[in-house]
Design an enzyme around this catalytic site. Structure first.
Site, short mmCIF file in Angstrom:
data_model
loop_
_atom_site.label_atom_id
_atom_site.label_comp_id
_atom_site.label_asym_id
_atom_site.label_seq_id
_atom_site.Cartn_x
_atom_site.Cartn_y
_atom_site.Cartn_z
N ASN A 296 33.82 -38.16 -4.82
CA ASN A 296 32.63 -37.33 -5.05
C ASN A 296 31.89 -37.10 -3.73
O ASN A 296 32.05 -37.87 -2.78
CB ASN A 296 31.69 -38.03 -6.03
CG ASN A 296 30.47 -37.18 -6.39
OD1 ASN A 296 30.58 -35.96 -6.54
ND2 ASN A 296 29.31 -37.82 -6.51
N HIS B 51 27.91 -36.61 -2.40
CA HIS B 51 26.54 -36.80 -2.86
C HIS B 51 25.59 -36.42 -1.72
O HIS B 51 25.81 -36.84 -0.58
CB HIS B 51 26.34 -38.27 -3.27
CG HIS B 51 24.97 -38.56 -3.77
ND1 HIS B 51 24.55 -38.16 -5.02
CD2 HIS B 51 23.92 -39.17 -3.18
CE1 HIS B 51 23.28 -38.54 -5.18
NE2 HIS B 51 22.88 -39.14 -4.08
C1 GRF Z 1 26.20 -30.44 -3.43
O1 GRF Z 1 24.98 -30.56 -2.78
C2 GRF Z 1 26.81 -31.79 -3.68
O2 GRF Z 1 26.45 -32.74 -2.72
C3 GRF Z 1 26.23 -32.17 -5.00
O3 GRF Z 1 26.16 -30.97 -5.73
C4 GRF Z 1 26.08 -29.87 -4.83
C5 GRF Z 1 27.19 -28.94 -5.18
O4 GRF Z 1 27.07 -27.69 -4.59
N1 GRF Z 1 27.02 -33.19 -5.64
P1 GRF Z 1 28.22 -26.61 -4.69
O5 GRF Z 1 28.44 -26.29 -6.15
O6 GRF Z 1 29.44 -27.20 -4.07
O7 GRF Z 1 27.73 -25.44 -3.94
#
Ligand code: GRF
Length: 321
Positions: free
Chosen positions: A109, A111
């Site tokens: 993941n 974050h």
């Molecule tokens: C990102 O900021 C990621 O860190 C978090 O959710 C967001 C996803 O953005 N888990 P995207 O859909 O990839 O533009």
């Protein structure tokens, strides 16, 4: 070059991280390819891009389903696509413990904070409110506890004097897009990296009582007993003697067991040149499904078969508690 790791990406929203992964995967020499983009939301923006780029997509709404049954449906699509890893990119569902446990080590993941700081939501606002100098992003392995798995890589993003959560989030996203493909690539490659595999084997082997390392015929080996009279219980073979495998060589009970293992699980075992003739089996390490508990058991067993009785007795006593 090793076969590319197959990745399923889970998204719920815009999917810009998925896009970053996708275009990175199209660069020459990429260690991974995306075989599926799956979402719990039919209107997730990222699905359109995936379709446009010819990637298989799958949608299963979570509405009206238990967490377990929704996860199972997603997992079925992942298995059908033959994915080795699941990469979460803005997937806004908490996964069931059962699902996470089944994919341990193969579930990643990203974050938007410098973990262990600011698990959960509102990470940018919390970093600004705390007066932090930097926000950032972390790529981590997923474990049942939220945002608590091993951190694989991080990138820092400077916080401006009058920063807002939205402005910071936007800059962090740009940083994420650099970080995620690199971190995923490094992670999926480490199973083919002899240095990484050797370090893991070495740590396990030297954790056994009275062991030391000694090279033998150009390969690292591990012995039990004194420097003078010790006996080998394991060798690390990096594609030695024309083998395609990076492997751990350990002692079996003899030729029958060795041949049974190789026949029953050719993806996990092979008969190494020279050593095979005396009942040493090659445990293949450079494979996606590598089971390190089993590697550890083999080391212990092989150690036992050559360790002096004085040491195995101590070990037996310790095992009873
Ligand atoms: C990102 O900021 C990621 O860190 C978090 O959710 C967001 C996803 O953005 N888990 P995207 O859909 O990839 O533009």
């Amino acid at each position: 070059m090793a076969e590319k790791a197959k990745i399923a990406v889970f998204i719920s929203g815009t999917g810009t991280n998925m896009a970053a992964l996708l275009y990175a995967s199209r660069l020459p020499g990429s260690a991974f390819e995306i075989v599926l983009v799956a979402s719990n939301k039919a209107n997730a923006e990222g699905l359109k891009l995936a379709e446009l780029e010819g990637i298989s997509t799958f949608v299963h709404s979570h509405k009206g389903h238990s967490r377990e049954s929704h996860d199972l449906a997603m997992e079925k699509a992942v298995r059908k696509a033959n994915a080795d890893y699941i990469v979460l990119a803005g997937y806004m569902r908490i996964l069931s413990d059962e699902f996470v446990t089944r994919w341990l080590g193969r579930l990643i993941n990203i974050h938007p904070s410098l973990l262990p700081k600011y698990k959960g939501l509102e990470t940018h606002a919390r970093a600004i409110d705390a007066g932090d100098s930097h926000g950032g992003a972390s790529v981590h392995l997923v474990v049942p506890e939220l945002d608590a798995g091993e951190v694989l890589a991080q990138v820092e993003v400077q916080i401006a004097p009058n920063d807002t959560p939205d402005a910071l989030a936007e800059r962090v996203k740009i940083a994420e897009h650099q970080l995620y493909p690199r971190a995923v690539s490094d992670y999926v490659s480490r199973g083919n990296d002899p240095a990484h595999l050797f370090e893991r084997v070495r740590t396990l082997a030297l954790a056994l009582p009275e062991t030391h390392e000694r090279e033998s015929h150009g390969s690292p080996g591990f012995r039990v007993g004194s420097e003078k009279t010790g006996k080998y219980f394991a060798y690390f073979s990096d594609r030695h003697h024309g083998s395609e495998h990076i492997a751990l060589l350990v002692k079996t009970s003899g030729m029958d067991e060795l041949m049974d293992l190789v026949e029953a699980q050719p993806e996990a075992y092979y008969k190494p040149a020279f050593y095979g003739a005396s009942g040493w089996v090659g445990v293949i390490l450079n494979r996606v499904d590598i089971d390190w508990d089993s590697v550890s058991e083999w080391l212990t067993r092989s150690w036992r078969s050559v360790a002096p009785a004085r040491l195995t007795k101590l070990q037996d006593a310790a095992d009873m508690f």
